[in-house]
Write a protein that holds these residues in place. Structure first.
Motif, mmCIF file in Angstrom:
data_model
loop_
_atom_site.group_PDB
_atom_site.id
_atom_site.type_symbol
_atom_site.label_atom_id
_atom_site.label_comp_id
_atom_site.label_asym_id
_atom_site.label_seq_id
_atom_site.Cartn_x
_atom_site.Cartn_y
_atom_site.Cartn_z
ATOM 1 N N LEU A 1 46.163 41.054 30.734
ATOM 2 C CA LEU A 1 46.151 41.587 32.096
ATOM 3 C C LEU A 1 45.645 40.546 33.079
ATOM 4 C CD1 LEU A 1 42.977 42.403 33.004
ATOM 5 C CD2 LEU A 1 43.348 44.146 31.290
ATOM 6 N N ASP A 2 45.979 40.783 34.336
ATOM 7 C CA ASP A 2 45.601 39.881 35.408
ATOM 8 C C ASP A 2 44.627 40.651 36.302
ATOM 9 O OD1 ASP A 2 45.509 38.112 37.488
ATOM 10 O OD2 ASP A 2 47.632 38.313 38.042
ATOM 11 N N TYR A 3 43.322 40.346 36.188
ATOM 12 C CA TYR A 3 42.324 41.113 36.937
ATOM 13 C C TYR A 3 42.341 40.715 38.419
ATOM 14 C CZ TYR A 3 37.964 43.014 38.652
ATOM 15 O OH TYR A 3 37.033 43.668 39.409
ATOM 16 N N TYR A 4 42.588 41.709 39.273
ATOM 17 C CA TYR A 4 42.765 41.463 40.701
ATOM 18 C C TYR A 4 41.450 41.516 41.469
ATOM 19 C CZ TYR A 4 44.316 42.612 45.493
ATOM 20 O OH TYR A 4 44.510 42.637 46.852
ATOM 21 N N GLY A 5 40.539 42.382 41.035
ATOM 22 C CA GLY A 5 39.288 42.602 41.767
ATOM 23 C C GLY A 5 39.199 44.049 42.199
ATOM 24 N N PHE A 6 38.415 44.305 43.249
ATOM 25 C CA PHE A 6 38.259 45.675 43.734
ATOM 26 C C PHE A 6 39.432 46.087 44.623
ATOM 27 C CE2 PHE A 6 33.491 44.631 43.575
ATOM 28 C CZ PHE A 6 33.403 45.066 42.260
ATOM 29 N N VAL A 7 39.794 47.344 44.546
ATOM 30 C CA VAL A 7 40.761 47.914 45.483
ATOM 31 C C VAL A 7 40.138 49.166 46.096
ATOM 32 C CG1 VAL A 7 42.821 47.014 44.324
ATOM 33 C CG2 VAL A 7 41.903 49.238 43.634
ATOM 34 N N GLU A 8 40.726 49.631 47.217
ATOM 35 C CA GLU A 8 40.207 50.828 47.874
ATOM 36 C C GLU A 8 41.237 51.958 47.835
ATOM 37 O OE1 GLU A 8 37.873 50.385 51.435
ATOM 38 O OE2 GLU A 8 38.061 48.214 51.274
ATOM 39 N N GLY A 9 40.829 53.121 48.330
ATOM 40 C CA GLY A 9 41.694 54.304 48.276
ATOM 41 C C GLY A 9 43.082 54.076 48.848
#
Lengths: 352, 352
Positions: free
Chosen positions: B208-216
């Motif tokens: 997998l390619d970890y993107y970081g945090f995302v929001e709603g």
């Protein structure tokens, strides 16, 4: 007369949008007197376009504007005592203004508001309350991101503050309040949500009508007047709803331009689409309200246009006119007095 | 040949909708062999309407159907070993079927699946993964309500399982994964979300390619292929999005019938509206997938129509054809082996 302190420098557009927004609000409520905090060079040219507003306002030039991506700690370090944001909040503290409105960045505005105004007696944590458009009208949802996590007592505080806001804003005598929960039987809910539900039912507060648990889809249905949750869940829910509305608006645009027939249909139905757009526009129902501080602060959407900013000023106006702060203080006092009375017999009996 | 066990009695409509749904799925995938679990009196009259389906199926009569409002514990007590739901799950355990599909109640289905199939090695908690329609296509969101709360390790497990599902379903080699968080600077996130982010970045997994945090609002945008969160937040987000979609559909209907011009416009644009309705219909993208158990179970929406149920069967079909279970096992093994190797030197040095 209602006195409103405005941070002219907040938002993505600054005075270019905030000043016309304030002018619009004045047209609707000629009894407002504004105290406007801005950088002189950017604010005065805008203000000069609105002579009636200048007449009804005091302009206070400041040294610094908090930027939209300043971290709260940076904003406090650099902007305390001298930024437009700080001074607008401070005007509420000193009693020069009844409420403060800013479109500045949420984290900085909350940090400064907490630092300057402090939390009310009996309140641990402030909350941000959002006004949520529903099928039935509008509801209040809190906390949408002031803090992360909340114990049962904090959820009860949020319930009382949200109910007071509903009374002030919607002029309902006894608003219905629901606790946001998940609907899978038997894993139902976090312990603190269950406990808050039990305590609030027992307290039988005269200021609100406790409905019970609600779920995510009850937000749009408007099942209750006030939906209470902790800030992480509330923030995710708010942004998910905004994102879904934008997503569907995108689908709608794509669908209406796909074929000639659809484009003709769009022309006929344009009036209806305009109404729909207004309904779906998060900017129209604008204004997150900071609750639980010694003074009311309204956060306008950073990307709001003049109409959106005016809507945030309207919210502040209604809050003051309907005595939000004293309503909250009254309800909190009542709750804590009642609880003291309820727990007193126990203490007596245990000492016998 | 792919073998699918189906609980005919689940959902709001039972065999009357499930049987035609299964028949539709068979038309699309003639290499499926079904094992159908139902009450005889209600199932056989429906099955007789679809001779091709009968040809491709084994019907197993059962004694009991779990009802939509049975609590999980009730369902287990009464329905273990003899309900259509249990026996469909059991067929996966015994190896008679590759996957199980049910529209029955989520709580009961999860309780029975856990009890019968048990969690995989190295997995504490199962998750329910939803397929989320986005502007860019589809994403996977988990957990949407299997359990409440998750620590950092569990969030990492969810990430790996969700990524394996994205590889199986979307046929992407290295899906992007984001952790759902809130965007207020410096109060950003729960501790476990931050820690999960740190650990997953360090692990540098090849799957997998970890993107970081995302929001709603990233959910609807389709910013990442897989959005990971704990079950309470995921469930609220899912239901909030569904509720918002229904709310806007209601606004749209009201707007299009308000005036004569709008009604004429609607007639011209009807084809476009039909397409839009399909896009907005949660039933079309149907099928919550239970991950982390020794076997795959697909939960179809209880209110789905035949087309919706067929979509859930399609999901199960794709999962099996693309080897979801072995992908998950492979990724988990790799992660845990790698972690053992990484931590080994530390243990050595501390013993010197």
């Amino acid at each position: 007369m209602i006195r409103i302190a405005v941070d002219l420098m907040g938002g993505d557009h600054g005075p270019g949008v905030v000043v016309p927004g304030v002018a619009k609000a004045l047209e609707r409520h000629p009894d407002i007197r504004f105290i406007l905090f801005g950088l002189e060079a950017e604010s005065l040219p805008e203000l000069e376009k609105f002579p009636a507003l200048m007449q009804a306002s005091t302009f206070v030039p400041c040294e610094i504007a908090v930027s939209m991506d300043d971290k709260p700690s940076q904003a406090l370090r650099h902007g305390r005592n001298r930024s437009t944001m700080w001074r607008a909040i401070e005007a509420v503290k000193t009693g020069e203004a009844d409420v403060c409105v800013s479109a500045g960045n949420t984290g900085a505005l909350m940090a400064m508001s907490r630092f300057c105004l402090r939390t009310m007696a009996n309140i641990d944590r402030p909350a941000i309350a959002a006004i949520w458009p529903t099928v039935r009208g509008e509801s209040i949802v809190l906390d949408v991101g002031a803090t992360i996590g909340a114990d049962a007592q904090q959820l009860i505080d949020f319930s009382m503050m949200g109910a007071a806001m509903a009374r002030a804003l919607f002029e309902i005598e006894k608003p219905t309040v629901g606790l946001l929960n998940v609907g899978v039987e038997e894993i139902k809910g976090q312990e603190e949500v269950k406990e808050a539900g039990r305590l609030i039912r027992e307290a039988a507060l005269p200021s609100l009508d406790y409905y019970g648990f609600v779920e995510g889809d009850d937000l749009g249905k408007g099942t209750v007047d006030v939906v209470v949750t902790e800030g992480f869940v509330g923030n995710v829910a708010l942004k998910t709803a905004e994102g879904t509305a934008r997503q569907i608006a995108g689908y709608l645009r794509a669908a209406m331009s796909r074929t000639l027939m659809a484009r003709i249909g769009y022309i006929f139905a344009k009036g209806a689409f305009d109404l729909l757009r207004e309904k779906m526009d998060p900017g129209k129902v604008n204004g997150g309200v900071f609750l639980g501080l010694n003074g009311i602060v309204i956060k306008s959407h950073g990307g709001a246009d003049a109409e959106g900013f005016a809507a945030a000023v309207d919210v502040g106006y209604d809050m003051v006119r309907n005595g939000l702060k004293s309503k909250i203080e009254h309800d909190l006092n009542l709750f804590h007095t009642r609880r003291a009375t309820l727990s007193a017999p126990d203490e007596d009996s245990s000492s016998i």
